[in-house]
Write a protein that holds these residues in place. Sequence first.
Motif, PDB file in Angstrom:
ATOM      1  N   LEU A   1       0.221   3.846  -3.081  1.00  0.00           N
ATOM      2  CA  LEU A   1      -0.527   5.089  -2.862  1.00  0.00           C
ATOM      3  C   LEU A   1      -0.012   6.300  -3.651  1.00  0.00           C
ATOM      4  O   LEU A   1      -0.833   7.076  -4.160  1.00  0.00           O
ATOM      5  CB  LEU A   1      -0.576   5.419  -1.364  1.00  0.00           C
TER       6      LEU A   1
ATOM      7  N   HIS B   1      -7.564   0.792   1.379  1.00  0.00           N
ATOM      8  CA  HIS B   1      -7.482   2.248   1.444  1.00  0.00           C
ATOM      9  C   HIS B   1      -8.821   2.896   1.116  1.00  0.00           C
ATOM     10  O   HIS B   1      -9.297   3.782   1.856  1.00  0.00           O
ATOM     11  CB  HIS B   1      -6.405   2.735   0.481  1.00  0.00           C
TER      12      HIS B   1
ATOM     13  N   LEU C   1       0.829  -1.205   0.000  1.00  0.00           N
ATOM     14  CA  LEU C   1       0.000   0.000   0.000  1.00  0.00           C
ATOM     15  C   LEU C   1       0.866   1.259   0.000  1.00  0.00           C
ATOM     16  O   LEU C   1       0.562   2.239  -0.700  1.00  0.00           O
ATOM     17  CB  LEU C   1      -0.936  -0.004   1.209  1.00  0.00           C
TER      18      LEU C   1
ATOM     19  N   LEU D   1      -5.413  -1.594  -2.314  1.00  0.00           N
ATOM     20  CA  LEU D   1      -6.179  -0.429  -2.737  1.00  0.00           C
ATOM     21  C   LEU D   1      -7.597  -0.468  -2.159  1.00  0.00           C
ATOM     22  O   LEU D   1      -8.130   0.574  -1.732  1.00  0.00           O
ATOM     23  CB  LEU D   1      -6.227  -0.351  -4.261  1.00  0.00           C
TER      24      LEU D   1
ATOM     25  N   TRP E   1      -1.491   5.971  -7.044  1.00  0.00           N
ATOM     26  CA  TRP E   1      -2.938   6.215  -6.984  1.00  0.00           C
ATOM     27  C   TRP E   1      -3.218   7.712  -6.862  1.00  0.00           C
ATOM     28  O   TRP E   1      -4.028   8.268  -7.618  1.00  0.00           O
ATOM     29  CB  TRP E   1      -3.560   5.457  -5.817  1.00  0.00           C
TER      30      TRP E   1
ATOM     31  N   THR F   1      -4.510  -5.191  -5.429  1.00  0.00           N
ATOM     32  CA  THR F   1      -5.928  -4.828  -5.427  1.00  0.00           C
ATOM     33  C   THR F   1      -6.489  -4.819  -4.011  1.00  0.00           C
ATOM     34  O   THR F   1      -7.250  -3.919  -3.643  1.00  0.00           O
ATOM     35  CB  THR F   1      -6.736  -5.798  -6.312  1.00  0.00           C
TER      36      THR F   1
END
Length: 285
Positions: free
Chosen positions: A191, A223, A187, A220, A194, A217
Amino acid sequence: MHLQWIRWSIIRCYSCRKPKEVAAKMAKYKLILLRHGEGAWNKENRFCSWVDQKLSSDGIKEAQNCGRHLKALGIEFDLVFTSILSRSIQTAWLVLEQMGQEWVTTESSWRLNERHYGALIGLNRAEMALNHGEEQVKRWRRSYDVTPPPITESHLYYHEIYNDRRYKHCDVPLEKLPRSESLKEVLDRLLPYWNERIAPEVKRGKTVLISAHGNSTRALLKHLEGISDEDIVNVTLPTGVPVLLELDEDLRSLGPHQFIGDQEAIQAAIKKVEDQGKAKPTLEK
């Protein structure tokens, strides 16, 4: 956004919410996430991670079926993001081909790669469960902050990974790339991509597909949905099944993610993934 897609997602959503409750919360944005189709090492129940593998014959069919399903729902993608691993890219290609949308721009980044399983790469999950116990294998596979032992230069697949030309074109130096990762570390490296690249496109109203991997996946989803460190252990994603997220203006999920497709078949696929970390029973003589 196509009315057919919205109506279908309300009626057939995979969540505990009632249709009228979903309808009452009108999403500002929608996002489709997809774990790639079954890969060769998925079929062999091995930790694949950053070893580059193509899709199995079943994985090809999964990706094609996914594309046909999304086409039937009238979905039109504006942009597709993948990892730099072939199984992720191949899945996106097959989906777009079935949808007649091969022209849609596709962008790839190592930050969407599968979790780096370090020294576990190449090992069989069921055999590991026999040797180390199912709970330990589950912690390695599913927990949020447990990092497997790092890969070293003596590992069978070390040079295959780090001599691969694709890793010379990342946005960090080769020596800064991970040698092992927890889901938390996945993550952390996902991030920035993203926030800086994908989220702005979603906020522009683009219909986005992210074709990635089980753990990138899951990270995400954690989050966007605000899933706790404890509950993320129980989130399982089958291969080749698209996931719909309905997001508010801050790109936070309005509710649990929804699997698109036949729910009975999806539940069977989820159980298959969960059983990968179980020890194979020994035959009595």
